[in-house]
Scaffold this motif. Structure first.
Motif, short mmCIF file in Angstrom:
data_model
loop_
_atom_site.label_atom_id
_atom_site.label_comp_id
_atom_site.label_asym_id
_atom_site.label_seq_id
_atom_site.Cartn_x
_atom_site.Cartn_y
_atom_site.Cartn_z
N CYS A 55 46.64 46.10 43.27
CA CYS A 55 45.45 46.26 44.12
C CYS A 55 44.23 46.55 43.25
O CYS A 55 43.13 46.04 43.52
N MET A 98 38.70 42.05 40.54
CA MET A 98 38.32 40.63 40.66
C MET A 98 37.34 40.43 41.80
O MET A 98 36.38 39.67 41.70
N ALA A 99 37.56 41.18 42.90
CA ALA A 99 36.68 40.98 44.05
C ALA A 99 35.27 41.44 43.73
O ALA A 99 34.30 40.80 44.08
N ALA A 157 53.52 41.00 41.13
CA ALA A 157 54.26 41.15 42.39
C ALA A 157 55.72 40.79 42.17
O ALA A 157 56.63 41.48 42.64
N LEU A 177 48.29 38.68 39.22
CA LEU A 177 48.73 39.36 40.44
C LEU A 177 50.09 38.83 40.88
O LEU A 177 51.00 39.58 41.22
N LEU A 178 50.22 37.49 40.82
CA LEU A 178 51.47 36.91 41.29
C LEU A 178 52.64 37.40 40.44
O LEU A 178 53.67 37.82 40.96
N ARG A 237 33.52 39.18 41.16
CA ARG A 237 33.42 37.80 41.63
C ARG A 237 34.01 36.81 40.65
O ARG A 237 33.42 35.79 40.35
N HIS A 238 35.21 37.12 40.07
CA HIS A 238 35.86 36.06 39.27
C HIS A 238 37.33 36.03 39.68
O HIS A 238 37.83 37.00 40.23
N THR A 239 38.02 34.94 39.44
CA THR A 239 39.45 34.91 39.81
C THR A 239 40.28 34.54 38.59
O THR A 239 41.20 33.74 38.69
N LEU A 246 44.07 35.98 38.77
CA LEU A 246 44.84 35.86 40.02
C LEU A 246 46.31 35.61 39.74
O LEU A 246 47.18 36.23 40.34
N PRO A 247 46.67 34.72 38.77
CA PRO A 247 48.10 34.55 38.48
C PRO A 247 48.76 35.84 38.01
O PRO A 247 49.94 36.07 38.28
N GLY A 275 43.06 43.32 41.79
CA GLY A 275 42.41 42.51 42.81
C GLY A 275 41.04 43.04 43.14
O GLY A 275 40.08 42.30 43.33
N ALA A 276 40.93 44.38 43.20
CA ALA A 276 39.63 44.97 43.52
C ALA A 276 38.64 44.62 42.42
O ALA A 276 37.50 44.23 42.70
#
Lengths: 87, 113
Positions: free
Chosen positions: A45, A51-52, A67, A63-64, A55-57, A60-61, A48-49
């Motif tokens: 989290c 990244m949010a 998880a 995160l995957l 404003r970039h991603t 993101l992988p 992700g926060a």
């Protein structure tokens, strides 16, 4: 926006510390597994926060994969726990 | 969407996921035995993840991002209950739960395998 970052940072840090406290103190193996899961989901989290907010991603992988690790961790421990592990 | 609305939305969703994670941490400390701690661990985990991934989607609505976000949430939503179920079974078979606070023990008659 700065306030949000400060508050979210403090909350994430607090929850991570609580999870580490449970890992250290947890009487049984399963407590540690559950706390480890919470720690990894806090990291997810937090990532992700970040990244949010920025404003970039890019991660993101990440995160995957995180998880996946959290889940596989609890799978393996729960599967191979000795039957009579006293709490 | 105007920049202000996106800012507010991002801030709100980040705060939601932060509070969820804090709830998970506090739940870990406050709950008496492994099974109830499992509640604390899994519920906020999926909601926190949703808040954050929604957040990322809100910020850059490209197709690649949205599909990866949906993949992450679906993956987590499918495997987290399985892991929790396994941990719960392991906790039950190795007597980690406190039967004094159990209301109904449905597995008691069926013998410990």
């Amino acid at each position: 926006m700065g306030i949000v970052i400060a508050i979210a940072g403090v909350l994430f840090a607090a929850s991570a510390l609580l999870a580490v406290y449970r890992i250290v103190r947890g009487p049984s193996v399963l407590d540690r597994v559950v706390a480890g899961d919470v720690l990894v989901s806090t990291v997810i989290c937090a990532l992700g926060a970040e990244m949010a907010i920025n404003r970039h991603t890019d991660n993101l992988p990440v995160l995957l994969v995180l998880a996946l690790f959290a889940v596989l961790g609890s799978f393996s421990v729960a599967r191979f726990l000795p039957k009579r592990d006293r709490a | 969407m105007s920049d202000l609305v996106r800012d507010i939305l991002t801030g709100a969703l980040v705060l939601v996921s932060a509070v969820m994670c804090l709830a998970a941490g506090v739940g870990l400390i406050r709950f008496p035995d492994v099974l109830s701690r499992l509640h604390a661990a899994t519920k906020p985990q999926i909601f926190g993840l949703m808040a954050v991934t929604l957040d990322v989607a809100v910020n850059n609505l490209t197709l690649a991002t949205v599909t990866l976000v949906v993949a992450i949430v679906l993956f987590q939503a499918l495997t987290a209950p399985m892991a929790a179920h396994l941990v719960g079974r392991a906790a039950y078979t190795s007597e980690h739960l406190r039967s004094d606070i159990l209301i109904i023990d449905e597995l008691s008659g069926r013998g410990r395998h």
